[in-house]
Design a protein around this motif. Structure first.
Motif, mmCIF file in Angstrom:
data_model
loop_
_atom_site.group_PDB
_atom_site.id
_atom_site.type_symbol
_atom_site.label_atom_id
_atom_site.label_comp_id
_atom_site.label_asym_id
_atom_site.label_seq_id
_atom_site.Cartn_x
_atom_site.Cartn_y
_atom_site.Cartn_z
ATOM 1 N N GLN A 197 -48.865 18.100 -1.376
ATOM 2 C CA GLN A 197 -47.742 18.564 -2.184
ATOM 3 C C GLN A 197 -48.183 18.824 -3.619
ATOM 4 O O GLN A 197 -49.052 18.138 -4.150
ATOM 5 N N ALA A 198 -47.581 19.827 -4.244
ATOM 6 C CA ALA A 198 -47.850 20.112 -5.650
ATOM 7 C C ALA A 198 -47.041 19.158 -6.517
ATOM 8 O O ALA A 198 -45.878 18.881 -6.221
ATOM 9 N N LEU A 199 -47.660 18.655 -7.581
ATOM 10 C CA LEU A 199 -46.968 17.774 -8.520
ATOM 11 C C LEU A 199 -47.143 18.296 -9.930
ATOM 12 O O LEU A 199 -48.247 18.702 -10.325
ATOM 13 N N HIS A 210 -50.037 13.721 -3.633
ATOM 14 C CA HIS A 210 -50.908 14.868 -3.874
ATOM 15 C C HIS A 210 -51.931 15.023 -2.750
ATOM 16 O O HIS A 210 -52.205 16.137 -2.293
ATOM 17 N N ARG A 246 -50.643 9.740 -6.231
ATOM 18 C CA ARG A 246 -51.914 10.251 -5.706
ATOM 19 C C ARG A 246 -51.836 10.466 -4.198
ATOM 20 O O ARG A 246 -52.404 11.416 -3.659
ATOM 21 N N GLU A 263 -51.341 21.733 -6.114
ATOM 22 C CA GLU A 263 -51.978 21.451 -7.400
ATOM 23 C C GLU A 263 -51.359 20.219 -8.060
ATOM 24 O O GLU A 263 -50.168 19.947 -7.904
ATOM 25 N N LEU A 264 -52.175 19.470 -8.804
ATOM 26 C CA LEU A 264 -51.709 18.328 -9.589
ATOM 27 C C LEU A 264 -51.860 18.681 -11.062
ATOM 28 O O LEU A 264 -52.978 18.745 -11.589
ATOM 29 N N GLY A 273 -55.383 14.306 -13.475
ATOM 30 C CA GLY A 273 -54.981 15.485 -12.712
ATOM 31 C C GLY A 273 -56.104 16.493 -12.587
ATOM 32 O O GLY A 273 -57.152 16.386 -13.223
#
Length: 230
Positions: free
Chosen positions: A186-188, A182, A179, A26-27, A201
């Protein structure tokens, strides 16, 4: 989750009743006025700061049930950090700064050096690995912090004002890197004052007076630009 600072004989309630889930890949953008708890929220969720009530679980593990040493190792294995102030060690080269998370997780010096070189190349700094932070521009230093945050392939990356100290052109390059991170799965979780960045996001979390006042799709937030950027 709650966090209170005690200063000058007074209690400052930095976080009050925070309830937040971040899902794999998730972002999440975190916004809100200065001094309202955004950075404290990030520091508590990542285990950098202690909390006064509640629990914080990453991968199903309660961070604050761990010893300090175990929590540090868990962060090194599962989390990456990007700070506005870079937080690079000035006496180490760019490559040595990037190697640190790998060495903390038990990688051999040879493995760490190769992966650090590969990651610096990924962020466009293949020829700058031998330079110390003071010999790099602000944008280059921020790219080193991004490389350091990603080199151990963490599941979760925390970013605190990652473009706050950069000019608009350099900031755009860092946003592109985020970006890419993501897109790789990977979650940010990104704390930002930049409304343009904040609305890119999948999810926007707005924090005011230590509470989450909005959590949802960015286009559903009714917060005015001036208020968010205050």
């Amino acid at each position: 989750m709650a966090k209170t600072y005690r200063t000058g004989g007074e209690d400052v309630h930095a976080l009050l009743g925070i309830d937040l889930d971040v899902h794999p890949g998730e972002l999440v953008m975190v916004m809100g006025p200065s001094g309202n708890g955004k950075t404290t929220l990030l520091n508590c969720l990542s285990g950098l700061d202690d909390i006064d009530a509640g629990t914080v679980s990453v991968d199903g593990v309660d961070l604050f049930a761990m010893s300090d040493a175990d929590r540090t190792r868990h962060r090194a294995r599962r989390m990456g950090f990007i700070f506005q102030a870079f937080n690079l060690i000035p006496v180490l080269s760019a490559a040595e700064n990037v190697e640190l998370p790998l060495l903390l997780t038990g990688a051999s010096p040879t493995q760490a050096r190769k992966r650090a070189a590969d990651m610096l190349a990924r962020v466009g700094l293949a020829d700058r690995g031998g330079h110390r932070p003071g010999e790099l521009s602000g944008g280059e230093q921020q790219r080193v912090t991004v490389a350091r945050a990603l080199v151990a392939e963490p599941a979760l990356v925390w970013a605190d004002e990652p473009t706050g100290a950069l000019d608009s052109r350099t900031a755009a390059g860092v946003v592109d890197l985020l970006r890419e991170v993501h897109a790789a799965g990977q979650a940010l979780v990104v704390v930002t004052h930049d409304e343009t960045l904040g609305r890119t996001g999948q999810r926007l979390v707005e924090v005011r007076d230590g509470r989450v006042v909005f959590d949802g799709a960015p286009d559903a937030s009714a917060t005015a630009t001036a208020e968010v950027s205050a």
